[in-house]
Design an enzyme around this catalytic site. Structure first.
Site, mmCIF file in Angstrom:
data_model
loop_
_atom_site.group_PDB
_atom_site.id
_atom_site.type_symbol
_atom_site.label_atom_id
_atom_site.label_comp_id
_atom_site.label_asym_id
_atom_site.label_seq_id
_atom_site.Cartn_x
_atom_site.Cartn_y
_atom_site.Cartn_z
ATOM 1 N N ARG A 105 -7.524 3.730 7.096
ATOM 2 C CA ARG A 105 -6.238 3.057 6.884
ATOM 3 C C ARG A 105 -5.515 3.095 8.227
ATOM 4 O O ARG A 105 -5.028 4.144 8.651
ATOM 5 C CB ARG A 105 -5.440 3.778 5.790
ATOM 6 C CG ARG A 105 -4.084 3.164 5.488
ATOM 7 C CD ARG A 105 -3.401 3.941 4.366
ATOM 8 N NE ARG A 105 -2.003 3.577 4.219
ATOM 9 C CZ ARG A 105 -1.548 2.604 3.439
ATOM 10 N NH1 ARG A 105 -2.394 1.882 2.735
ATOM 11 N NH2 ARG A 105 -0.259 2.351 3.354
ATOM 12 N N HIS A 132 -6.070 -6.337 3.710
ATOM 13 C CA HIS A 132 -6.031 -5.203 2.786
ATOM 14 C C HIS A 132 -7.029 -5.514 1.665
ATOM 15 O O HIS A 132 -6.647 -5.727 0.523
ATOM 16 C CB HIS A 132 -4.618 -5.027 2.233
ATOM 17 C CG HIS A 132 -4.363 -3.685 1.621
ATOM 18 N ND1 HIS A 132 -5.375 -2.786 1.355
ATOM 19 C CD2 HIS A 132 -3.210 -3.082 1.198
ATOM 20 C CE1 HIS A 132 -4.861 -1.695 0.815
ATOM 21 N NE2 HIS A 132 -3.554 -1.846 0.715
ATOM 22 N N GLN A 135 -7.098 -3.596 -1.829
ATOM 23 C CA GLN A 135 -6.005 -3.969 -2.718
ATOM 24 C C GLN A 135 -6.361 -5.219 -3.504
ATOM 25 O O GLN A 135 -6.099 -5.319 -4.710
ATOM 26 C CB GLN A 135 -4.729 -4.212 -1.909
ATOM 27 C CG GLN A 135 -3.532 -4.636 -2.744
ATOM 28 C CD GLN A 135 -3.092 -3.568 -3.714
ATOM 29 O OE1 GLN A 135 -2.805 -2.447 -3.316
ATOM 30 N NE2 GLN A 135 -3.050 -3.900 -4.993
ATOM 31 N N ASP A 227 5.293 -8.609 -2.293
ATOM 32 C CA ASP A 227 5.171 -7.374 -1.513
ATOM 33 C C ASP A 227 6.491 -7.183 -0.769
ATOM 34 O O ASP A 227 7.330 -8.090 -0.726
ATOM 35 C CB ASP A 227 3.994 -7.504 -0.533
ATOM 36 C CG ASP A 227 3.627 -6.185 0.144
ATOM 37 O OD1 ASP A 227 4.177 -5.136 -0.242
ATOM 38 O OD2 ASP A 227 2.793 -6.218 1.070
ATOM 39 N N CYS A 267 1.883 -4.906 -4.946
ATOM 40 C CA CYS A 267 0.949 -3.876 -4.481
ATOM 41 C C CYS A 267 1.620 -2.521 -4.247
ATOM 42 O O CYS A 267 0.922 -1.536 -3.995
ATOM 43 C CB CYS A 267 0.215 -4.343 -3.233
ATOM 44 S SG CYS A 267 1.292 -4.892 -1.900
ATOM 45 N N ARG A 295 -6.916 0.389 -8.330
ATOM 46 C CA ARG A 295 -7.372 0.821 -7.005
ATOM 47 C C ARG A 295 -8.464 1.882 -7.165
ATOM 48 O O ARG A 295 -9.455 1.896 -6.431
ATOM 49 C CB ARG A 295 -6.198 1.393 -6.193
ATOM 50 C CG ARG A 295 -5.170 0.385 -5.731
ATOM 51 C CD ARG A 295 -5.700 -0.530 -4.631
ATOM 52 N NE ARG A 295 -6.141 0.203 -3.463
ATOM 53 C CZ ARG A 295 -5.350 0.644 -2.480
ATOM 54 N NH1 ARG A 295 -4.049 0.409 -2.534
ATOM 55 N NH2 ARG A 295 -5.836 1.280 -1.433
#
Length: 340
Positions: A105, A132, A135, A227, A267, A295
């Site tokens: 990450r 991402h 996700q 988001d 998310c 996830r």
């Protein structure tokens, strides 16, 4: 030797492979709900490299490896100082000698690309400034659960054309789900990402678009996704972005132009009162916490896929570990006595 498979971008899996991962994720989720163990990666170790802090990413990967019978090692920003204390190449080569799979990450997408270039084990992009992909696997699973399909749906991403939006464009295009990014002028996704996703969409029937007209873009949408307006590392732009994104909020008024059964995605973390209002986030249309939970399941399925195992036993047969445990011993002592 089998080729190393990585998941740096949504594009790294074909449509068929992505659907296979989603099927496996659904199976693993059922097994968790049924209290059934699935130690598909027993004895394997995941190295988790973090430049950015996280709730869902760390918990989902760490719990996921535990449920798969493996182990996860957390390597925080101060543990290895990626690219500073040692080169990214040396870190990738060293970890590959000790661990079976790597997730990272990071801030810059080039970092995870370099990790994948030098590692001799699979590398997963758990977030970069460009994509991402993990996700989006969870998102696709949540949409499938609520809608029963992906192909032919209309999904609108409301807000910044960021890494999540860009991976969503690829994911929708790959599986035939139309995606529009509705954003203020100047906050569009990268033109090359839009062009590439549009080309993918022409092969699958997905319409890929970018619009500055929020209401028109959201009309008759099956999915509304948002988001935060300012992502981690953009805190200095927060005041400007609040001004520029004013009105780009998922709320009751926006839901009124979408389909009545449109689902809401975010998310997380959420800034309630900005990109979404709290009341709307808690309506029956909201699948926000389905996303968050997925996830765990989607990433487990992804790790199993990348490491060459299979997430579900063949129909009508017990998992291999159970079959072996109850198999008769070899030799005379293992023979069953005949009934007389």
């Amino acid at each position: 030797m089998a080729k190393i498979r990585n998941y740096v971008s949504v594009k790294d899996l074909s449509a068929e492979e992505t659907l296979e991962v989603l099927r496996s994720a659904a199976a693993l989720k059922r097994e968790v709900k049924q209290g059934r163990a699935h130690h598909r990666l027993a004895g394997r170790t995941l190295a988790m490299i973090f430049q950015k802090p996280s709730l869902r990413t760390r918990v989902s990967f760490e719990v996921g490896m535990t449920q798969l019978g493996g182990h996860a090692i957390y390597l925080g920003p101060e543990d290895i100082k990626l690219g500073k204390r040692e080169t990214t190449e040396d870190i990738a080569l060293t970890i590959s000698r000790m661990c079976d799979i790597i997730m990272a990450r990071v801030f810059g997408h080039d970092i995870v690309v370099e990790l994948a270039k030098h590692a001799t084990v699979p590398v997963i992009n758990a977030l970069s400034d460009r994509e991402h992909p993990c996700q989006i696997l969870a998102d696709l699973q949540a949409i499938q659960e609520r809608k029963g399909r992906l192909k032919g749906l209309k999904c609108v991403f409301v807000g910044d054309g960021n890494n999540v939006a860009q991976s969503l464009l690829y994911g929708g295009a790959l599986l035939g789900m139309s995606v529009t990014v509705a954003c203020p002028p100047g906050y569009e996704p990268l033109p090359e990402v839009v062009a590439e996703a549009a080309a993918m969409g022409r092969r699958t029937g997905a319409q890929i678009d970018v619009s500055n007209d929020l209401l028109d873009a959201c009309r008759d949408a099956d999915v509304l996704y948002t988001d935060v307006w300012a992502s981690m590392g953009q805190e200095a732009e927060s005041a400007t972005r609040k001004h520029d994104f004013e009105g780009f909020q998922i709320n009751e008024s926006l839901m009124a132009v979408a389909k009545r059964d449109a689902i809401i995605l975010h998310c997380l973390p959420a800034h309630y009162g900005e990109e979404i209002d709290y009341a709307t986030s808690r309506t029956p249309n909201s699948a926000i916490f389905d996303q968050a939970e997925n996830r765990l399941h989607a990433q487990k399925a992804l790790m199993v896929f990348l490491m060459g195992a299979r997430a579900a036993a063949k129909p009508g047969r017990a998992p291999a570990e159970r079959r072996l445990r109850h198999a008769p011993r070899s030799g005379p002592r293992g023979r069953r006595r005949r009934r007389r």
